[in-house]
Design a protein around this motif. Structure first.
Motif, PDB file in Angstrom:
ATOM      1  N   ARG A 196      -0.108 -20.630 -14.572  1.00 44.27           N
ATOM      2  CA  ARG A 196       1.082 -21.425 -14.922  1.00 44.27           C
ATOM      3  C   ARG A 196       1.982 -20.628 -15.860  1.00 44.27           C
ATOM      4  NH1 ARG A 196       0.824 -27.712 -15.865  1.00 44.27           N
ATOM      5  NH2 ARG A 196       0.661 -27.417 -13.604  1.00 44.27           N
ATOM      6  N   SER A 254       5.285 -21.155 -18.221  1.00 49.78           N
ATOM      7  CA  SER A 254       6.142 -22.150 -18.863  1.00 49.78           C
ATOM      8  C   SER A 254       7.363 -21.477 -19.472  1.00 49.78           C
ATOM      9  CB  SER A 254       5.361 -22.894 -19.955  1.00 49.78           C
ATOM     10  OG  SER A 254       4.189 -23.480 -19.433  1.00 49.78           O
ATOM     11  N   GLN A 255       8.380 -22.276 -19.735  1.00 52.06           N
ATOM     12  CA  GLN A 255       9.586 -21.805 -20.418  1.00 52.06           C
ATOM     13  C   GLN A 255      10.236 -20.616 -19.718  1.00 52.06           C
ATOM     14  OE1 GLN A 255      11.142 -23.195 -23.250  1.00 52.06           O
ATOM     15  NE2 GLN A 255       9.753 -24.866 -22.698  1.00 52.06           N
ATOM     16  N   LYS A 272       7.984 -28.201 -12.970  1.00 52.57           N
ATOM     17  CA  LYS A 272       8.979 -28.940 -13.745  1.00 52.57           C
ATOM     18  C   LYS A 272      10.265 -28.123 -13.802  1.00 52.57           C
ATOM     19  CE  LYS A 272       9.583 -31.342 -18.181  1.00 52.57           C
ATOM     20  NZ  LYS A 272       8.970 -31.639 -19.498  1.00 52.57           N
ATOM     21  N   TYR A 315      12.146 -23.726 -16.251  1.00 50.23           N
ATOM     22  CA  TYR A 315      11.127 -24.015 -15.242  1.00 50.23           C
ATOM     23  C   TYR A 315       9.723 -23.918 -15.823  1.00 50.23           C
ATOM     24  CZ  TYR A 315      14.528 -23.427 -11.419  1.00 50.23           C
ATOM     25  OH  TYR A 315      15.585 -23.560 -10.563  1.00 50.23           O
ATOM     26  N   THR A 316       8.841 -24.728 -15.262  1.00 53.06           N
ATOM     27  CA  THR A 316       7.404 -24.502 -15.342  1.00 53.06           C
ATOM     28  C   THR A 316       6.950 -24.249 -13.912  1.00 53.06           C
ATOM     29  OG1 THR A 316       7.148 -25.968 -17.254  1.00 53.06           O
ATOM     30  CG2 THR A 316       5.166 -25.478 -15.974  1.00 53.06           C
ATOM     31  N   ASP A 331       3.807 -22.914 -11.160  1.00 54.40           N
ATOM     32  CA  ASP A 331       2.428 -22.571 -10.819  1.00 54.40           C
ATOM     33  C   ASP A 331       2.436 -21.503  -9.739  1.00 54.40           C
ATOM     34  OD1 ASP A 331       1.161 -24.166 -12.638  1.00 54.40           O
ATOM     35  OD2 ASP A 331       0.626 -25.752 -11.218  1.00 54.40           O
ATOM     36  N   ASN A 363       3.546 -17.665 -22.704  1.00 47.05           N
ATOM     37  CA  ASN A 363       3.902 -18.754 -21.787  1.00 47.05           C
ATOM     38  C   ASN A 363       3.187 -18.651 -20.440  1.00 47.05           C
ATOM     39  OD1 ASN A 363       5.793 -20.028 -23.559  1.00 47.05           O
ATOM     40  ND2 ASN A 363       7.263 -18.404 -23.079  1.00 47.05           N
ATOM     41  N   SER A 417      -4.198 -22.577 -14.993  1.00 50.13           N
ATOM     42  CA  SER A 417      -3.862 -23.967 -14.672  1.00 50.13           C
ATOM     43  C   SER A 417      -4.759 -24.467 -13.547  1.00 50.13           C
ATOM     44  CB  SER A 417      -2.394 -24.071 -14.234  1.00 50.13           C
ATOM     45  OG  SER A 417      -2.114 -25.369 -13.763  1.00 50.13           O
ATOM     46  N   ASN A 476      12.884 -32.981 -14.268  1.00 46.58           N
ATOM     47  CA  ASN A 476      12.575 -33.590 -15.560  1.00 46.58           C
ATOM     48  C   ASN A 476      12.976 -35.061 -15.612  1.00 46.58           C
ATOM     49  OD1 ASN A 476      11.789 -33.589 -18.341  1.00 46.58           O
ATOM     50  ND2 ASN A 476      13.951 -33.467 -18.898  1.00 46.58           N
TER      51      ASN A 476
END
Length: 533
Positions: A3, A5-6, A40, A55-56, A58, A80, A84, A203
């Motif tokens: 995963r 993130s950010q 996300k 964005y997040t 996978d 980040n 996951s 979101n």
């Protein structure tokens, strides 16, 4: 999976830009990556000269490349980037008691719909009853009401397939904590029945009233295909109770059927059913809700305020505003509809209420939102179970009288000066149903009006132009949530055994997804107690 993130990208990025950003974050070549799934996606508009999508993601890697995920994560040297695991809804029925009769679900809003759908999937063959029409007929009935003012009290904006949410913006965000993965189940189910796949990662996801209608129809058809039965124009009119236990129910004042499990998902406007419940001994109590007016601005003004010049490249902007008045009242925006309509949402003759609605594209000229004030049982006068309901009815009747049966509307400047509006300004009402220039000071208690005005003026400091005097107000917004709570125990059962109150109408939810989650909880309770039919 891995995963990320950010992950920030410009608002006008391409899919290739996204893929390159993923490769860079993992320090891998594109050929080494198998799949990229968006978990996300949100907008960061804190710097209006540099708005970004966040964005997040996978990521799964190609096994043929011989890559080991923990090593890739470590080598990325990126805080980040982490491991996951996909979480799934895993509930399995475990009930051992025999059901003598199929469970009955009352109402096809999100709570009833998901309870019924899951019961059908697991072999319980539920009977689903809905006082209003199936969605196609309901849409025609509502359109006829908006054009002619001929209200059908059984099939309208509040009653019918899909519940009140069918005529809304179709918002799907929720603040409910969800350790059991009920929320992903809801979203995946919606997508499987025709909702856009982007709701899985946006979101602030929404479906829109136009697409939501197709989703609820598809879910109904699957319930039937799985062995359930759905009856429209069928109202719960009485309960038969022996030794504090439900044994039978009456439908449409004439048909009596045996029933030992009744899931009550009646919605927040089923006032006649609340009264019947009270007479039959269910424990009800008044609860706080909110009341106020709906306000329209130009969507362009809202979007420019939120996004600056970049607004032309972004979806219609929304807002969420709160204020505590000098008197201590809470006033806030509610059910904000970007690029949408105000709608006459009445369900009782001689009473008038409004709501907001948007299509999926949110491309109408106006933005609208309810500006509402919290009211509590102390405001209702008498502390009795239905006092909040009677409070709603009192002010809805005055709204109907003020508009002479049409939706009463007023310019904000005229509301400030307590005078009837006589002309429209630069904001043209985008309203489903007939409207009449009026004086909304006649439609609400003084303490609510004072709080609404103070709130609007305070919101102008957050969105410049919010308090413009030619903004349009319409009234009244009184169906923000249920005015009552039907008591239930830790096992979700009422004081009368066999009755399971759930959803927004019972006082345990506040929107499409939270109501759907509550319906899932009721299914889990029933399936933990009883065997399938």
């Amino acid at each position: 999976m891995i995963r990320i993130s950010q992950l920030k990208l410009p608002i006008r990025h391409t899919q290739q830009d996204l893929e390159q950003a993923v490769s860079k974050a993992l320090r891998l070549k594109a050929i080494q990556i198998d799949q990229i799934n968006i978990v996300k996606k949100s907008i960061d508009a804190r710097k209006k000269n540099d708005i970004r999508y966040i964005y997040t993601i996978d990521v799964t890697l190609k096994q043929s490349e011989g890559l080991y995920e923990p090593e890739v994560i470590k080598r990325s040297k990126n805080v980040n980037v982490a491991y996951s695991e996909k979480s799934e809804y895993t509930f399995k029925p475990s009930g051992q008691n025999k059901l003598n009769h199929r469970p009955v679900v009352v109402g096809t809003g999100p709570a009833g719909l998901f309870a019924a759908w899951l019961l059908a999937k697991h072999g319980y063959q539920p009977l689903v009853i809905e006082r209003g029409d199936e969605v196609d007929k309901r849409v025609k009935a509502v359109k006829h009401f908006w054009e002619s003012k001929a209200l059908d009290p059984e099939s309208n904006v509040q009653f019918g397939e899909g519940g009140a949410g069918t005529f809304s913006d179709g918002k799907l965000n929720t603040m409910v904590k969800d350790a059991n993965n009920r929320y992903p189940l809801i979203m995946e189910t919606f997508v499987a029945h025709g909702a856009p796949s982007e709701i899985l990662y946006l979101n602030k996801p929404h479906i829109g009233t136009d697409k939501l209608r197709n989703v609820v129809e598809s879910m109904r058809k699957e319930i039937i295909q799985l062995g359930g039965e759905v009856r429209f124009r069928t109202k719960l009119t009485d309960l038969f109770i022996e030794n504090n236990k439900l044994v039978k129910i009456e439908l449409n004042h004439k048909e009596v059927i045996s029933c030992e499990v009744l899931i009550s998902a009646i919605g927040h406007s089923a006032r006649d059913t609340f009264l019947m419940f009270l007479k039959r001994g269910l424990m009800l109590s008044p609860k706080a809700f909110a009341i106020g007016l709906r306000m329209e601005h130009k969507q362009k003004m809202i979007s420019q305020s939120q996004y600056g010049d970049a607004y032309i490249h972004l979806p219609a902007a929304d807002y969420k505003l709160t204020h505590q008045t000098k008197s201590g009242r809470g006033v806030y925006s509610f059910c904000m509809c970007p690029g949408g309509f105000v709608v006459n949402a009445s369900s009782e003759e001689g009473h008038l209420a409004v709501n907001g609605m948007s299509n999926y594209n949110r491309d109408e000229e106006n933005a609208n939102s309810a500006i509402v004030v919290t009211v509590t049982p102390e405001d209702f006068g008498k502390n009795e179970p239905l006092s909040g309901l009677y409070f709603q009815q009192k002010w809805e009747a005055l709204a109907y009288k003020t508009g002479n049966g049409d939706v009463p509307i007023q310019l904000f400047g005229d509301l400030l000066r307590n005078r009837e509006s006589v002309t429209i300004g630069n904001v043209t009402p985008n309203l489903k149903g007939k409207y009449r220039l009026s004086n909304l000071n006649n439609c609400l208690p003084n303490f609510v009006l004072e709080a609404v005005i103070e709130g609007i003026q305070a919101f102008d400091h957050k969105i410049k132009g919010f308090a413009e005097e030619e903004a349009i107000l319409s009234g009244i917004e009184s169906r923000t949530s249920s005015p009552i709570r039907i008591h239930r125990d830790e096992a979700f059962e009422s004081n009368i055994k066999g009755i399971y109150p759930c959803g927004e109408g019972a006082g345990y939810a506040g929107g499409i997804t939270s109501a759907a989650m509550d319906g899932i909880k009721i299914f889990e309770t029933v399936a933990s107690r009883f065997l399938p039919i």
